[in-house]
Design a protein around this motif. Structure first.
Motif, PDB file in Angstrom:
ATOM      1  N   TYR A 140      30.113  49.744  57.204  1.00 47.50           N
ATOM      2  CA  TYR A 140      31.249  49.036  57.796  1.00 47.50           C
ATOM      3  C   TYR A 140      31.662  47.803  56.987  1.00 47.50           C
ATOM      4  O   TYR A 140      32.569  47.088  57.400  1.00 47.50           O
ATOM      5  N   THR A 141      31.029  47.545  55.873  1.00 49.29           N
ATOM      6  CA  THR A 141      31.350  46.341  55.110  1.00 49.29           C
ATOM      7  C   THR A 141      32.696  46.513  54.405  1.00 49.29           C
ATOM      8  O   THR A 141      33.058  47.624  53.990  1.00 49.29           O
ATOM      9  N   PRO A 142      33.448  45.418  54.242  1.00 53.31           N
ATOM     10  CA  PRO A 142      34.733  45.537  53.535  1.00 53.31           C
ATOM     11  C   PRO A 142      34.559  45.968  52.085  1.00 53.31           C
ATOM     12  O   PRO A 142      35.454  46.610  51.523  1.00 53.31           O
ATOM     13  N   GLU A 143      33.417  45.620  51.480  1.00 53.03           N
ATOM     14  CA  GLU A 143      33.180  46.045  50.101  1.00 53.03           C
ATOM     15  C   GLU A 143      33.111  47.572  50.005  1.00 53.03           C
ATOM     16  O   GLU A 143      33.733  48.176  49.120  1.00 53.03           O
ATOM     17  N   GLU A 144      32.385  48.191  50.918  1.00 56.28           N
ATOM     18  CA  GLU A 144      32.248  49.649  50.901  1.00 56.28           C
ATOM     19  C   GLU A 144      33.569  50.349  51.199  1.00 56.28           C
ATOM     20  O   GLU A 144      33.993  51.262  50.478  1.00 56.28           O
ATOM     21  N   ILE A 145      34.203  49.921  52.274  1.00 54.86           N
ATOM     22  CA  ILE A 145      35.448  50.577  52.697  1.00 54.86           C
ATOM     23  C   ILE A 145      36.554  50.310  51.674  1.00 54.86           C
ATOM     24  O   ILE A 145      37.336  51.208  51.331  1.00 54.86           O
ATOM     25  N   GLY A 146      36.614  49.086  51.170  1.00 56.40           N
ATOM     26  CA  GLY A 146      37.633  48.747  50.185  1.00 56.40           C
ATOM     27  C   GLY A 146      37.507  49.557  48.913  1.00 56.40           C
ATOM     28  O   GLY A 146      38.502  50.051  48.365  1.00 56.40           O
ATOM     29  N   LYS A 147      36.293  49.723  48.435  1.00 57.28           N
ATOM     30  CA  LYS A 147      36.077  50.497  47.207  1.00 57.28           C
ATOM     31  C   LYS A 147      36.505  51.941  47.392  1.00 57.28           C
ATOM     32  O   LYS A 147      37.166  52.533  46.530  1.00 57.28           O
ATOM     33  N   ARG A 148      36.134  52.515  48.527  1.00 53.64           N
ATOM     34  CA  ARG A 148      36.459  53.915  48.802  1.00 53.64           C
ATOM     35  C   ARG A 148      37.973  54.125  48.825  1.00 53.64           C
ATOM     36  O   ARG A 148      38.504  55.085  48.255  1.00 53.64           O
ATOM     37  N   ILE A 149      38.684  53.213  49.493  1.00 52.40           N
ATOM     38  CA  ILE A 149      40.135  53.375  49.640  1.00 52.40           C
ATOM     39  C   ILE A 149      40.868  53.016  48.354  1.00 52.40           C
ATOM     40  O   ILE A 149      41.801  53.709  47.933  1.00 52.40           O
ATOM     41  N   ALA A 150      40.460  51.934  47.694  1.00 52.68           N
ATOM     42  CA  ALA A 150      41.164  51.483  46.485  1.00 52.68           C
ATOM     43  C   ALA A 150      41.016  52.480  45.339  1.00 52.68           C
ATOM     44  O   ALA A 150      41.995  52.790  44.640  1.00 52.68           O
ATOM     45  N   TYR A 151      39.817  52.994  45.129  1.00 48.69           N
ATOM     46  CA  TYR A 151      39.634  53.956  44.040  1.00 48.69           C
ATOM     47  C   TYR A 151      40.355  55.265  44.323  1.00 48.69           C
ATOM     48  O   TYR A 151      40.730  55.990  43.387  1.00 48.69           O
ATOM     49  N   ARG A 152      40.555  55.568  45.581  1.00 46.46           N
ATOM     50  CA  ARG A 152      41.316  56.774  45.922  1.00 46.46           C
ATOM     51  C   ARG A 152      42.734  56.696  45.353  1.00 46.46           C
ATOM     52  O   ARG A 152      43.322  57.714  44.967  1.00 46.46           O
ATOM     53  N   PHE A 153      43.277  55.485  45.261  1.00 46.77           N
ATOM     54  CA  PHE A 153      44.654  55.317  44.816  1.00 46.77           C
ATOM     55  C   PHE A 153      44.818  55.613  43.328  1.00 46.77           C
ATOM     56  O   PHE A 153      45.890  56.033  42.888  1.00 46.77           O
ATOM     57  N   VAL A 154      43.781  55.388  42.537  1.00 50.26           N
ATOM     58  CA  VAL A 154      43.897  55.476  41.081  1.00 50.26           C
ATOM     59  C   VAL A 154      44.496  56.801  40.629  1.00 50.26           C
ATOM     60  O   VAL A 154      45.370  56.840  39.762  1.00 50.26           O
ATOM     61  N   ASP A 155      44.040  57.899  41.197  1.00 49.16           N
ATOM     62  CA  ASP A 155      44.500  59.226  40.783  1.00 49.16           C
ATOM     63  C   ASP A 155      45.461  59.869  41.783  1.00 49.16           C
ATOM     64  O   ASP A 155      45.771  61.061  41.668  1.00 49.16           O
ATOM     65  N   ALA A 156      45.908  59.088  42.751  1.00 48.74           N
ATOM     66  CA  ALA A 156      46.794  59.642  43.776  1.00 48.74           C
ATOM     67  C   ALA A 156      48.201  59.880  43.226  1.00 48.74           C
ATOM     68  O   ALA A 156      48.626  59.249  42.259  1.00 48.74           O
ATOM     69  N   LYS A 157      48.903  60.775  43.864  1.00 50.43           N
ATOM     70  CA  LYS A 157      50.274  61.060  43.454  1.00 50.43           C
ATOM     71  C   LYS A 157      51.212  59.949  43.915  1.00 50.43           C
ATOM     72  O   LYS A 157      50.939  59.255  44.887  1.00 50.43           O
ATOM     73  N   HIS A 158      52.316  59.790  43.209  1.00 53.63           N
ATOM     74  CA  HIS A 158      53.345  58.869  43.660  1.00 53.63           C
ATOM     75  C   HIS A 158      53.898  59.330  45.011  1.00 53.63           C
ATOM     76  O   HIS A 158      54.051  60.537  45.250  1.00 53.63           O
ATOM     77  N   ALA A 159      54.187  58.359  45.878  1.00 48.78           N
ATOM     78  CA  ALA A 159      54.862  58.653  47.144  1.00 48.78           C
ATOM     79  C   ALA A 159      56.284  58.119  46.998  1.00 48.78           C
ATOM     80  O   ALA A 159      56.545  56.938  47.202  1.00 48.78           O
ATOM     81  N   LEU A 160      57.193  58.995  46.620  1.00 47.26           N
ATOM     82  CA  LEU A 160      58.527  58.562  46.228  1.00 47.26           C
ATOM     83  C   LEU A 160      59.481  58.446  47.409  1.00 47.26           C
ATOM     84  O   LEU A 160      59.509  59.306  48.290  1.00 47.26           O
ATOM     85  N   HIS A 161      60.265  57.380  47.399  1.00 49.05           N
ATOM     86  CA  HIS A 161      61.314  57.164  48.386  1.00 49.05           C
ATOM     87  C   HIS A 161      62.482  58.097  48.054  1.00 49.05           C
ATOM     88  O   HIS A 161      63.013  58.058  46.935  1.00 49.05           O
ATOM     89  N   ALA A 162      62.866  58.916  49.017  1.00 49.63           N
ATOM     90  CA  ALA A 162      63.959  59.878  48.821  1.00 49.63           C
ATOM     91  C   ALA A 162      63.684  60.800  47.640  1.00 49.63           C
ATOM     92  O   ALA A 162      64.611  61.353  47.048  1.00 49.63           O
ATOM     93  N   GLY A 163      62.422  60.963  47.277  1.00 55.03           N
ATOM     94  CA  GLY A 163      62.051  61.809  46.156  1.00 55.03           C
ATOM     95  C   GLY A 163      62.411  61.241  44.801  1.00 55.03           C
ATOM     96  O   GLY A 163      62.322  61.939  43.778  1.00 55.03           O
ATOM     97  N   LYS A 164      62.788  59.948  44.751  1.00 54.69           N
ATOM     98  CA  LYS A 164      63.301  59.371  43.506  1.00 54.69           C
ATOM     99  C   LYS A 164      62.521  58.156  43.004  1.00 54.69           C
ATOM    100  O   LYS A 164      62.253  58.041  41.808  1.00 54.69           O
TER     101      LYS A 164
END
Length: 367
Positions: free
Chosen positions: A31-55
């Motif tokens: 439940y520590t912010p270090e653990e949860i933050g690392k898990r969520i932040a590193y997930r973003f590195v390889d995530a796809k763009h979430a484009l507004h109106a596909g643009k």
């Protein structure tokens, strides 16, 4: 009276105070912010763009990126900082078409990202890219319509539309511009705009309608307002003419949120409806605002630190082992139909939720 008992009674207030402070610093494993933050932040590195109106790069992606950068900076994770900055570089070349234009409140907020990168790197190319997004929010385009010009003539952003979502979109880019330039015009703009929205949309119970013609207390919409006020108050000069009014609205909202918090620690998609479902993105935004208020001493620690801790503990249960947050309301326009809010689809890994969780992490990690 026994001297030992007297001593214990004298020590009790101090012990309670220590316990309250620990409530936002000491968490069990998992439940520590270090653990949860690392898990969520590193997930973003390889995530796809979430484009507004596909643009264009969307506001949820922008805020997820911002929150991940903050986590990396606070934890001194240079590897993550480098990866997050590297992800931005194609926007100067091969992905430049993804840069949002500057003609809508949901697009101008993108400027907060390069301005944040400038603060971390001192590289002026980020300043040069980001600052125009703040400036053009107050510069009516040549093809501006009559209502837009009318707002501007009163000193407000021409992008004003009186949806509570706006009070994070406008606040974050104007506040970032103030932080990097020191020019008070930016923070003054945001504060004046915030008072307009407070006076128009906040109700007697401390919560906010989604818009003047949509009289429902939508969770994430209220979350944008809570987070926006917290951001603004952190940086608004003490002598700002609007500060007292904004603080009044903030405290009124936090009191209401305390009362509407569920037994599980979260808040519902429609905050005041007990049969509505627990929604995580709005709950995380409220948690961020509460943590910030306790740490900045705007809120009584004994009263509100337990509320914030309960909320965080409840939120963590929705994060899976890969850092994906579940029970997130998808993107939502305004609609004068209560059932519409009940029926909004729920998503997992949606950037609205991912972003808001990183804000909580940052607020818990900040000293």
């Amino acid at each position: 009276m026994n001297k030992t008992i007297i001593l214990l009674l004298l020590l009790l207030p101090a012990q309670c105070l220590v316990a309250q402070k620990r409530s936002l610093t000491k968490f069990p494993k998992g439940y520590t912010p270090e653990e949860i933050g690392k898990r969520i932040a590193y997930r973003f590195v390889d995530a796809k763009h979430a484009l507004h109106a596909g643009k264009w790069i969307s506001y949820p992606e922008t805020f997820y990126w911002n929150g991940s950068l903050q986590y990396a900076a606070l934890t001194k994770d240079q590897q993550l900082l480098d990866l997050l900055e590297k992800r931005f570089q194609p926007l100067f070349s091969t992905e430049s078409a993804y840069l949002p234009p500057k003609y809508h409140v949901d697009l101008n907020m993108f400027g907060s990202l390069p301005l944040g990168l400038y603060q971390l790197t001192n590289n002026k190319k980020y300043l040069e890219l980001g600052l125009p997004y703040a400036d053009t929010q107050w510069e009516v385009p040549d093809n501006g319509k009559a209502p837009e010009k009318a707002w501007a003539e009163k000193g407000y952003s021409w992008q004003t539309r009186l949806w509570i979502d706006d009070m994070y979109m406008i606040t974050i880019v104007q506040t970032q511009a103030y932080k990097v330039t020191g020019d008070v015009k930016y923070i003054d703009r945001a504060a004046k705009e915030m008072v307009l929205y407070l006076d128009t949309l906040q109700r007697a119970n401390g919560l906010f309608y989604h818009a003047p013609d949509v009289p429902f207390y939508w969770g994430r919409g209220n979350g944008w307002m809570a987070a926006g006020m917290a951001v603004l108050l952190r940086h608004l000069p003490k002598d700002n003419v609007y500060r007292a009014r904004i603080m009044e609205g903030y405290l009124k909202m936090m009191k209401s949120l305390k009362e509407f918090q569920t037994a599980a620690g979260t808040w519902n998609q429609l905050i005041d409806e007990k049969d509505s479902w627990a929604e995580t993105s709005g709950s995380a935004m409220f948690t961020y605002a509460l943590i910030t208020g306790v740490k900045q001493q705007w809120l009584n620690e004994r009263t509100y630190a337990p509320v914030a801790r309960k909320a965080w503990m409840g939120l963590v249960r929705y994060v899976d082992e890969k850092g994906a947050v579940s029970e997130v309301c998808v993107g939502t326009n305004k609609k004068n139909d209560k059932q519409y809010y009940y029926d909004r689809p729920r998503s997992k890994g949606d950037y609205h939720g991912q972003a808001a969780y990183t804000w909580c992490v940052g607020a818990l990690l900040e000293k």
